[in-house]
Write a protein that holds these residues in place. Structure first.
Motif, PDB file in Angstrom:
ATOM      1  N   ASP A 417      90.480  58.397  23.326  1.00 60.86           N
ATOM      2  CA  ASP A 417      90.556  59.680  22.614  1.00 60.86           C
ATOM      3  C   ASP A 417      91.646  60.517  23.273  1.00 60.86           C
ATOM      4  OD1 ASP A 417      88.905  59.738  24.869  1.00 60.86           O
ATOM      5  OD2 ASP A 417      87.753  61.460  24.155  1.00 60.86           O
ATOM      6  N   ILE A 418      92.876  60.107  22.993  1.00 60.61           N
ATOM      7  CA  ILE A 418      94.047  60.636  23.695  1.00 60.61           C
ATOM      8  C   ILE A 418      94.242  62.128  23.483  1.00 60.61           C
ATOM      9  CG2 ILE A 418      95.300  58.460  23.803  1.00 60.61           C
ATOM     10  CD1 ILE A 418      96.730  59.217  21.248  1.00 60.61           C
ATOM     11  N   GLN A 419      93.693  62.666  22.386  1.00 61.20           N
ATOM     12  CA  GLN A 419      93.837  64.096  22.134  1.00 61.20           C
ATOM     13  C   GLN A 419      93.087  64.935  23.164  1.00 61.20           C
ATOM     14  OE1 GLN A 419      92.114  61.992  20.368  1.00 61.20           O
ATOM     15  NE2 GLN A 419      90.065  62.815  20.073  1.00 61.20           N
ATOM     16  N   ASN A 420      92.187  64.300  23.915  1.00 61.12           N
ATOM     17  CA  ASN A 420      91.423  65.013  24.944  1.00 61.12           C
ATOM     18  C   ASN A 420      92.037  64.871  26.336  1.00 61.12           C
ATOM     19  OD1 ASN A 420      89.415  66.065  23.207  1.00 61.12           O
ATOM     20  ND2 ASN A 420      88.419  64.073  23.139  1.00 61.12           N
ATOM     21  N   CYS A 421      93.151  64.185  26.422  1.00 65.99           N
ATOM     22  CA  CYS A 421      93.901  64.114  27.685  1.00 65.99           C
ATOM     23  C   CYS A 421      94.911  65.257  27.715  1.00 65.99           C
ATOM     24  CB  CYS A 421      94.648  62.781  27.785  1.00 65.99           C
ATOM     25  SG  CYS A 421      93.597  61.344  28.080  1.00 65.99           S
ATOM     26  N   THR A 422      95.384  65.580  28.890  1.00 64.22           N
ATOM     27  CA  THR A 422      96.433  66.592  28.976  1.00 64.22           C
ATOM     28  C   THR A 422      97.736  65.987  28.459  1.00 64.22           C
ATOM     29  OG1 THR A 422      97.157  65.956  31.204  1.00 64.22           O
ATOM     30  CG2 THR A 422      95.338  67.543  31.032  1.00 64.22           C
ATOM     31  N   GLU A 423      98.650  66.846  28.105  1.00 62.53           N
ATOM     32  CA  GLU A 423      99.947  66.382  27.601  1.00 62.53           C
ATOM     33  C   GLU A 423     100.641  65.494  28.625  1.00 62.53           C
ATOM     34  OE1 GLU A 423     104.226  68.255  26.063  1.00 62.53           O
ATOM     35  OE2 GLU A 423     102.614  69.564  26.763  1.00 62.53           O
ATOM     36  N   GLN A 424     100.591  65.889  29.878  1.00 59.90           N
ATOM     37  CA  GLN A 424     101.253  65.122  30.928  1.00 59.90           C
ATOM     38  C   GLN A 424     100.606  63.763  31.122  1.00 59.90           C
ATOM     39  OE1 GLN A 424     104.193  66.263  32.422  1.00 59.90           O
ATOM     40  NE2 GLN A 424     104.205  64.079  32.867  1.00 59.90           N
ATOM     41  N   GLU A 425      99.271  63.706  31.088  1.00 54.65           N
ATOM     42  CA  GLU A 425      98.563  62.432  31.238  1.00 54.65           C
ATOM     43  C   GLU A 425      98.931  61.473  30.112  1.00 54.65           C
ATOM     44  OE1 GLU A 425      94.427  63.939  33.441  1.00 54.65           O
ATOM     45  OE2 GLU A 425      94.556  63.826  31.244  1.00 54.65           O
TER      46      GLU A 425
END
Length: 568
Positions: A417-425
Motif C-alpha cells: 500500500d505504497i500510498q501510505n509510505c512517505t514520498e522519500q520511502e
C-alpha cells in the motif's frame, strides 16, 4: 435482564431486516450512493475542471451531481427488475467499490487498455495489490453496502404495476436530466471538450463499456488470416564472425529515474563504466505491458496499432527467426510475452523457492543470467537473438524486486500500500529497482564482452522498457492511464545500447550524436533488424535511427564527399 448479550452488529442487522423499501426507493438510494460516494474521484475532477474556468456558472456546478445521478438511475433502472434488482445492485456496488479504491488510491482509470491489461495479468501480480488497507476499504465501501442491499426488505408490486412505476421513474428522471443537459449544454460541451479524460472516471459504466468492447473484440470477432510480411528474409554477414544479440525487455522503468539520463541520484553505477549509450528521448507505445510489448515488436506503429491485427501477422521476432537466426525468449515476467514469442523457443523462469533468487512467487532478475550463460556456451547458429524479459520495477511491491544486499537507497517502502509510505520511502524503493536493473544489465554486458574476448563473436545488447511509472506525482501511482492524458512518467522510457566496439560495424560516436533524437517504440522493429543484420522487405530504413551509423554507410558517405571535393 437477558442472559444472552445482543451485539451491536446484530441490532443493526435486525433494524435493516425490518426496514421496508419499494424497489424504486432502493434503486434511488443505491444510485445516490454510487453517484455521491463511489464516483467521488469523477465528481472531484469535474468540479475542479469547472471551477478552473475563468467564468463558470455556479448553478451548473451545483446541478452537475444531479445530472450524473439522473444518468445512474436511468442506467440501473434498465437492468433492475424484481429478481434481478438486488443481484444487479450488489454487483454494481462491489465492482464500483473496487474501482473506487483503485482510482482514489492509485489514480487508475478503467479504459479499454486497463481492462485488457487486467485480463492478461497473472494472479500473482493481481494479489500484489491486496493489503490490509485495501481489505478494510473494500469492506467499508463495498461489502457493508452490499449487505444492506441483501438484507433490506423490498416490497414488489404486481408485475404490470411494477413496470408502470419503473417507466414513470425513468420518464421523470429522463425529463429532469434532459432539462439540466439542455439548459447547461454549452457548459457541458466546453468542459467535455477541454477535459476529454473525465468520462474515463465514471464508475462503473466506463469499465462496463470497456469490458464489453474487450469481450466483443477477443471472443466474438472471427480470427484474421495470418499475414506474412516477408517469406524470405536473410541474414547479411559483414564478416565471418558469429553474432549474438541480447534484447533486454524492461518492465515499468521510467527514463527520468536513470542517472544515465541526468537523474540526480546515482541509479546507474555499473553500466556507464562499460561504455553504454543511453537514448534519452524515447517514448513508449502504451502505458501498460499488454499494449506496449506487442506494439513494440509489431510492424504497426502506435497510431495504427491494433492488437487483433498485430497478432495476426509476423512481428520482428518472427522475421529474425525466419531469416535463420536462433531465437530464444527467456521470461522472468509472469505476465508472459503477450503472444510475441508464440512461434519461437521460450523458457519461463520457475519461481520455486529452491532457487536462491526466488521466493515462490517472484524471482530477482539475476535469475536470467543462468539461462543466458547456458545459451552463450552452446551457440548452435552463426546468428543468435536472446530476449530476456525482466520483472524490472513492477509495482506496487517494489521492495520485492531487489535483494537486500542491493538495497542502496534507504529508508525504502517495504509494503504494497505504497500510498501510505512517505514520498522519500517510495522513491527510494523505486530507485533501488532501477539500480538493481542497472546491475543486471552490467552482468549481461560482462557475459557478452567475455564471449567476444574468447571468440570471434560480435555481441550487442539493447535494453528497452515497456512503459514507465507514476510515483505519486499529481496524486497518480503505478501506470496504465489512457495514453492521451498519461503523464510523462508513464510514457518516457529508457533505451540503452552496448556493443563490443572492436568487432561491431556500428559507429559509437555516431550513435552518441543521435542519442537525444526523438524516438519511440515504433523504431524498435527496425533497430532490431539492423543490429541482428537481417535483410527484409519489412525493414524501413527511414525508421531506423541506427542506419546512418553503420560503418559501411559512413564510409560510403565519406567517399561521396571526397569525390565531390575532387570534382570541385
Amino acid at each position: 435482564m437477558n442472559s444472552k448479550t445482543i451485539s451491536s452488529s446484530e441490532i443493526i442487522i435486525n433494524v435493516i431486516k425490518h426496514l421496508t423499501l419499494t424497489s424504486n426507493q432502493l434503486l434511488l438510494l443505491v444510485s445516490a450512493y454510487i453517484t455521491l460516494i463511489l464516483n467521488l474521484p469523477f465528481l472531484t475532477k469535474s468540479m475542479s475542471a469547472i471551477t478552473s474556468l475563468e467564468d463558470y456558472n455556479l448553478l451548473f456546478l451545483l446541478t452537475f451531481p444531479a445530472f450524473l445521478f439522473g444518468l445512474t438511475v436511468i442506467l440501473q433502472s434498465l437492468f433492475s427488475f424484481k429478481w434481478l434488482l438486488k443481484p444487479t445492485l450488489i454487483i454494481t456496488v462491489l465492482l464500483s467499490a473496487l474501482m473506487f479504491y483503485a482510482t482514489l488510491t492509485y489514480g487508475v482509470v478503467f479504459d479499454y487498455g486497463m481492462v485488457q491489461n487486467a485480463v492478461e495479468t497473472d494472479s500473482a501480480e493481481l494479489f500484489s495489490y491486496f493489503n490490509l488497507y485495501a481489505v478494510i476499504f473494500f469492506t467499508v465501501f463495498g461489502v457493508i453496502p452490499a449487505m444492506f442491499i441483501y438484507l433490506v426488505n423490498v416490497t414488489y408490486s404486481p408485475l404490470f404495476k411494477q413496470i408502470i412505476n419503473r417507466v414513470k421513474l425513468i420518464v421523470v428522471t429522463l425529463i429532469l436530466t434532459v432539462c439540466i443537459g439542455g439548459v447547461f449544454y454549452s457548459n457541458y460541451a466546453a468542459v467535455g471538450r477541454n477535459n476529454k479524460d473525465l468520462i474515463s472516471y465514471i464508475t462503473p459504466y466506463k469499465f462496463v463499456d470497456s469490458a464489453y468492447k474487450y469481450v466483443r473484440n477477443h471472443y466474438f470477432y472471427p480470427p484474421l488470416k495470418f499475414k506474412l510480411l516477408d517469406t524470405a528474409p536473410q541474414i547479411v554477414k559483414a564478416n565471418n564472425n558469429k553474432k549474438v544479440t541480447v534484447f533486454v525487455l524492461g518492465e515499468t522503468a521510467r527514463a527520468q529515474s536513470f542517472s544515465l539520463n541526468g537523474y540526480q541520484k546515482q541509479t546507474n553505477r555499473y553500466t556507464p563504466k562499460q561504455g553504454v549509450i543511453s537514448f534519452n528521448n524515447m517514448a513508449s507505445c502504451g502505458t501498460a505491458t499488454a499494449i506496449s510489448v506487442p506494439c513494440m515488436f509489431s510492424r504497426l506503429d502506435k497510431k495504427e496499432y491494433n492488437k487483433r491485427i498485430a497478432t495476426a501477422q509476423q512481428n520482428v521476432i518472427d522475421i529474425v527467426h525466419l531469416a535463420g537466426a536462433d531465437v530464444l525468449w527467456v521470461s522472468n515476467n509472469n505476465g508472459s510475452c503477450k503472444a510475441v514469442c508464440t512461434r519461437v523457443k521460450t523458457e519461463k523462469i520457475a519461481t520455486d523457492k529452491g532457487n536462491p533468487f526466488c521466493d515462490g512467487e517472484y524471482c530477482f532478475d539475476e535469475v536470467l543470467l543462468q539461462p543466458l550463460r547456458k545459451k552463450l556456451t552452446n551457440l548452435s547458429s552463426d546468428n543468435t537473438l536472446i530476449v530476456l524479459h525482466m520483472i524490472g520495477s513492477h509495482g506496487p511491491t517494489y521492495f520485492k524486486r531487489y535483494p537486500s544486499d542491493k538495497r542502496i537507497f534507504t529508508p525504502d517502502c517495504q509494503r504494497s500500500d505504497i500510498q501510505n509510505c512517505t514520498e522519500q520511502e517510495l522513491i527510494n524503493s523505486y530507485d533501488n529497482t532501477i539500480a538493481y536493473t542497472d546491475y543486471v544489465l552490467a552482468q549481461v554486458i560482462s557475459e557478452l564482452a567475455e564471449l567476444s574476448n574468447k571468440q570471434n563473436v560480435t555481441t550487442s545488447m539493447l535494453y528497452v522498457s515497456d512503459h514507465g511509472e507514476s510515483l505519486g506525482e499529481s496524486g497518480v501511482y503505478l501506470h496504465g492511464l489512457p495514453y492521451a492524458f498519461a503523464p510523462q512518467e508513464q510514457t518516457h522510457v529508457p533505451m540503452i545500447f552496448w556493443t563490443n566496439t572492436e568487432q561491431n560495424e556500428l559507429n559509437l560516436h555516431c550513435l552518441e550524436s543521435v542519442s537525444s533524437n526523438v524516438m519511440s517504440h515504433d523504431n524498435v522493429f527496425d533497430v532490431l533488424l539492423n543490429i541482428t543484420s537481417v535483410q527484409t522487405k519489412s525493414y524501413h530504413r527511414t525508421n531506423d535511427p541506427f542506419y546512418n551509423c553503420k560503418s559501411v554507410v559512413i564510409a560510403r558517405r565519406s567517399s561521396l564527399n571526397n569525390n565531390q571535393e575532387v570534382t570541385n
